[in-house]
Design an enzyme around this catalytic site. Structure first.
Site, PDB file in Angstrom:
ATOM      1  N   ARG A  43     -17.854 -20.105  12.248  1.00  0.00           N
ATOM      2  CA  ARG A  43     -18.159 -19.359  13.479  1.00  0.00           C
ATOM      3  C   ARG A  43     -19.276 -20.002  14.298  1.00  0.00           C
ATOM      4  O   ARG A  43     -19.387 -19.767  15.481  1.00  0.00           O
ATOM      5  CB  ARG A  43     -18.527 -17.912  13.132  1.00  0.00           C
ATOM      6  CG  ARG A  43     -17.294 -17.094  12.801  1.00  0.00           C
ATOM      7  CD  ARG A  43     -17.645 -15.670  12.519  1.00  0.00           C
ATOM      8  NE  ARG A  43     -18.666 -15.577  11.484  1.00  0.00           N
ATOM      9  CZ  ARG A  43     -19.247 -14.454  11.091  1.00  0.00           C
ATOM     10  NH1 ARG A  43     -18.927 -13.322  11.662  1.00  0.00           N
ATOM     11  NH2 ARG A  43     -20.151 -14.451  10.144  1.00  0.00           N
ATOM     12  N   HIS A 177     -14.458 -26.189 -10.846  1.00  0.00           N
ATOM     13  CA  HIS A 177     -15.081 -27.513 -10.746  1.00  0.00           C
ATOM     14  C   HIS A 177     -15.378 -28.127 -12.124  1.00  0.00           C
ATOM     15  O   HIS A 177     -15.554 -29.331 -12.235  1.00  0.00           O
ATOM     16  CB  HIS A 177     -16.327 -27.488  -9.847  1.00  0.00           C
ATOM     17  CG  HIS A 177     -17.542 -26.904 -10.480  1.00  0.00           C
ATOM     18  ND1 HIS A 177     -17.763 -25.555 -10.580  1.00  0.00           N
ATOM     19  CD2 HIS A 177     -18.628 -27.485 -11.053  1.00  0.00           C
ATOM     20  CE1 HIS A 177     -18.909 -25.346 -11.187  1.00  0.00           C
ATOM     21  NE2 HIS A 177     -19.475 -26.497 -11.481  1.00  0.00           N
ATOM     22  N   GLU A 215     -27.727 -22.501 -18.990  1.00  0.00           N
ATOM     23  CA  GLU A 215     -28.359 -22.897 -17.726  1.00  0.00           C
ATOM     24  C   GLU A 215     -29.810 -22.468 -17.744  1.00  0.00           C
ATOM     25  O   GLU A 215     -30.126 -21.350 -18.169  1.00  0.00           O
ATOM     26  CB  GLU A 215     -27.666 -22.207 -16.557  1.00  0.00           C
ATOM     27  CG  GLU A 215     -26.258 -22.659 -16.343  1.00  0.00           C
ATOM     28  CD  GLU A 215     -25.713 -22.070 -15.067  1.00  0.00           C
ATOM     29  OE1 GLU A 215     -25.793 -22.736 -14.036  1.00  0.00           O
ATOM     30  OE2 GLU A 215     -25.260 -20.918 -15.106  1.00  0.00           O
ATOM     31  N   ASP A 234     -18.479 -14.683 -13.804  1.00  0.00           N
ATOM     32  CA  ASP A 234     -19.013 -15.897 -13.176  1.00  0.00           C
ATOM     33  C   ASP A 234     -18.709 -17.154 -13.989  1.00  0.00           C
ATOM     34  O   ASP A 234     -18.435 -18.209 -13.418  1.00  0.00           O
ATOM     35  CB  ASP A 234     -20.533 -15.742 -13.002  1.00  0.00           C
ATOM     36  CG  ASP A 234     -21.135 -16.857 -12.171  1.00  0.00           C
ATOM     37  OD1 ASP A 234     -20.553 -17.172 -11.113  1.00  0.00           O
ATOM     38  OD2 ASP A 234     -22.168 -17.421 -12.560  1.00  0.00           O
ATOM     39  N   HIS A 239     -14.824 -21.215 -16.291  1.00  0.00           N
ATOM     40  CA  HIS A 239     -15.295 -22.449 -16.934  1.00  0.00           C
ATOM     41  C   HIS A 239     -15.164 -22.430 -18.464  1.00  0.00           C
ATOM     42  O   HIS A 239     -14.668 -23.381 -19.063  1.00  0.00           O
ATOM     43  CB  HIS A 239     -16.761 -22.721 -16.560  1.00  0.00           C
ATOM     44  CG  HIS A 239     -17.030 -22.633 -15.088  1.00  0.00           C
ATOM     45  ND1 HIS A 239     -16.133 -23.055 -14.134  1.00  0.00           N
ATOM     46  CD2 HIS A 239     -18.106 -22.177 -14.389  1.00  0.00           C
ATOM     47  CE1 HIS A 239     -16.650 -22.859 -12.935  1.00  0.00           C
ATOM     48  NE2 HIS A 239     -17.843 -22.314 -13.048  1.00  0.00           N
ATOM     49  N   LYS A 329     -27.939 -17.559 -18.396  1.00  0.00           N
ATOM     50  CA  LYS A 329     -28.888 -18.070 -17.403  1.00  0.00           C
ATOM     51  C   LYS A 329     -30.285 -17.837 -17.975  1.00  0.00           C
ATOM     52  O   LYS A 329     -30.478 -17.003 -18.854  1.00  0.00           O
ATOM     53  CB  LYS A 329     -28.734 -17.320 -16.086  1.00  0.00           C
ATOM     54  CG  LYS A 329     -27.386 -17.511 -15.427  1.00  0.00           C
ATOM     55  CD  LYS A 329     -27.536 -17.707 -13.931  1.00  0.00           C
ATOM     56  CE  LYS A 329     -26.198 -17.860 -13.240  1.00  0.00           C
ATOM     57  NZ  LYS A 329     -25.677 -19.227 -13.228  1.00  0.00           N
TER      58      LYS A 329
HETATM   59  C1  BG6 Z   1     -20.666 -21.742 -10.855  1.00  0.00           C
HETATM   60  C2  BG6 Z   1     -21.348 -20.420 -11.103  1.00  0.00           C
HETATM   61  O1  BG6 Z   1     -19.273 -21.591 -10.877  1.00  0.00           O
HETATM   62  O2  BG6 Z   1     -21.054 -22.677 -11.857  1.00  0.00           O
HETATM   63  C3  BG6 Z   1     -22.858 -20.603 -11.155  1.00  0.00           C
HETATM   64  O3  BG6 Z   1     -21.012 -19.514 -10.062  1.00  0.00           O
HETATM   65  C4  BG6 Z   1     -23.234 -21.668 -12.145  1.00  0.00           C
HETATM   66  O4  BG6 Z   1     -23.494 -19.370 -11.484  1.00  0.00           O
HETATM   67  C5  BG6 Z   1     -22.440 -22.943 -11.895  1.00  0.00           C
HETATM   68  O5  BG6 Z   1     -24.616 -21.920 -12.008  1.00  0.00           O
HETATM   69  C6  BG6 Z   1     -22.675 -23.961 -12.991  1.00  0.00           C
HETATM   70  O6  BG6 Z   1     -22.081 -25.174 -12.637  1.00  0.00           O
HETATM   71  P1  BG6 Z   1     -22.660 -26.556 -13.180  1.00  0.00           P
HETATM   72  O7  BG6 Z   1     -21.696 -27.579 -12.689  1.00  0.00           O
HETATM   73  O8  BG6 Z   1     -24.045 -26.697 -12.591  1.00  0.00           O
HETATM   74  O9  BG6 Z   1     -22.695 -26.437 -14.653  1.00  0.00           O
END
Ligand code: BG6
Length: 479
Positions: A43, A177, A215, A234, A239, A329
């Site tokens: 936007r 990812h 993390e 999350d 993952h 976390k």
């Molecule tokens: C994301 C989560 O998908 O992956 C985040 O939403 C998380 O909360 C992140 O921190 C971790 O990704 P990576 O690649 O840093 O391990």
């Protein structure tokens, strides 16, 4: 072939931090054809040149030593900006006209990257359809969808249903990812390009598997998203389950997107459903001690920032081998690792002269110290028959010459080339929600197991260590 990558949510963080730097690196490596165009849509009002300038600053910051002014100049000639609101149909019509005007011929392929707020995915897809932008008569049309894909099984099913009204499944690329990480793909190589691991990769030799994604970071300024999501949505639905699927799957006949994903999906089908007391005995919940003080978090929030799940695959290979999945976390370091803990020797020859061996372990370090370690017993030199654990250590980072590409480089190139092996299929996403949803419901019920508070910067709640001892195992920590 000419490609156009259209990024919706262009002014967002992901675009400047990950997507454009990844495309730039692929261009610099001559993997992105010169005729490729990048079009940002959001936007905000930008002129093409203004957007290029702002991306130059962010790309320089995020690619660091790989930035080269001349390469950037060539790359940025093909970056464009088109202001548009996903809720405004006319903006999609004008986008269609704009794309036609910049593409050199009408056979250019297009990748639409949805990097917007998830609430807008459905609307964006519908608008693409209505504006004729999904029509692939002349060139391919693909859509990449960021996570989260739904917030539970019902919303994921509804989203799949809506998208399938516009795009065929083979045009849809759901991103996780983690699958773009080199070390995750290396698990395929380790398992299926070697003959030495596969014969022992089963219940006869493996005692258990530990998958940890720890993390150091806390939730930062993401309370709005995180507090309604929590760690299971999350990290686990996507993952951690992806890592488990790749560790547990059978070898596919070929490295082909349909066959790879068929095998992954079979793992999800085999995961034993938790019932009754399992939700309390097979899970641990935690929340870091400063969580309730984070800006935007309700004072009595029950949201978990740490979890452990004990899962089983009811199939011939893995029956009764526990898979311990753990993520949190506010832990003491950032590490992602998969540990295959092999069984102990059936009989130790060296009697009272040595301690009991911990057994052999194969550790796949996904990040940050990317590599593989094999832990095994050796004789203590110049001793009687005493043993100790030694390690064979392979550094993936060193082997790559020091630059492991970011996950988005691989995933974007795969989407451009039409290889969906590293993307989640509709059934995969839905089955994963089917595993996570009942646990979330049980955790929100009066019979929920206790929510343990833990000190930030340690290894989660002490109850998790105790719980693992009750399982007659111990966590393998490498911080
Ligand atoms: C994301 C989560 O998908 O992956 C985040 O939403 C998380 O909360 C992140 O921190 C971790 O990704 P990576 O690649 O840093 O391990």
């Amino acid at each position: 072939m000419a490609h156009t990558i259209v990024i919706f949510g262009a002014s967002g963080d992901l675009t400047s931090r990950k997507l454009v730097p990844a495309l730039y690196r692929m261009f610099a490596k001559n993997r992105l054809p010169e005729s490729s165009r990048i079009v940002g849509v959001s936007r905000s009002q930008f002129e093409h040149q203004q957007w290029r300038e702002s991306l130059r600053t962010s790309t320089e910051k995020f690619v660091g030593k790989f930035f080269d002014a001349e390469t950037w100049a060539a790359f940025s000639e093909n970056i464009f900006y088109h202001p548009g609101d996903i809720k405004t149909p006319a903006d999609f019509t004008s986008l269609a006209t704009f794309l036609d005007s910049i593409e050199s011929d009408n056979s250019a392929g297009r990748v639409y990257y949805l990097s917007t707020m998830p609430q807008l995915y459905e609307e964006a897809i519908q608008q693409l359809g209505k504006a004729g932008l999904a029509d692939d008569t002349n060139g391919y049309r693909r859509v990449i969808i960021e996570k989260p894909f739904g917030t539970d099984l019902a919303t994921a099913q509804a989203l799949n249903h809506s998208i399938h009204g516009v795009f065929r499944e083979d045009q849809i690329y759901r991103i996780d990812h983690y699958l773009g990480k080199e070390t995750v793909q290396n698990i395929f190589a380790l398992r299926f390009a070697n003959s030495i691991f596969e014969p022992i990769w089963n219940r006869n030799y493996v005692d258990h598997v530990q998958i940890t994604v720890a993390e150091e970071v806390e939730i930062g300024r993401r309370a709005g998203y995180y507090d309604t999501s929590g760690i299971l949505r999350d990290m686990f639905q996507n993952h951690l389950l992806q890592l488990m699927m790749i560790t547990a799957m059978e070898p596919p006949a070929r490295y082909d997107s349909a066959l790879v994903r068929d095998e992954k999906v079979k793992v999800l089908h085999s995961i034993r459903k938790m019932t009754g007391g399992d939700f309390a005995s097979n899970t641990v919940r935690g929340q870091y001690d400063g969580y309730l003080k984070e800006e935007g978090v309700p004072a009595n929030s029950p949201t978990e920032t740490f979890a452990v799940l004990k899962l089983y695959c009811d199939n011939w290979r893995w029956k009764d081998v526990p898979f311990f999945l753990r993520s949190g976390k506010g832990m003491s370091c950032r590490t992602t690792q998969i540990v295959i803990q092999f069984k102990n020797v059936p009989h130790m020859l060296f009697g009272g002269k040595t301690r009991a061996p911990v057994g052999n372990r194969l550790v796949m370090q996904v990040q940050p110290a990317e590599g593989i370690q094999l832990h095994f017993e050796t004789k203590v030199p110049d001793s009687e028959m005493k043993t100790r654990t030694s390690t064979l250590d392979f550094s993936f980072n060193q082997a790559s010459g020091g630059e492991l590409p970011d996950a988005y480089q691989r995933l974007l190139m795969d989407a451009i080339q039409g290889d969906a092996s590293l993307f989640a299929r509709s059934d995969e996403v839905e089955l994963a929600w089917g595993i996570i949803d009942p646990i979330i419901s049980a955790w929100r019920s009066p019979a929920a197991p206790p929510l343990h508070s833990y000190e930030t910067g340690l290894w989660g709640p002490t109850e998790s260590t105790q719980w693992m001892e009750d399982q007659k195992r111990e966590w393998f920590d490498v911080c």
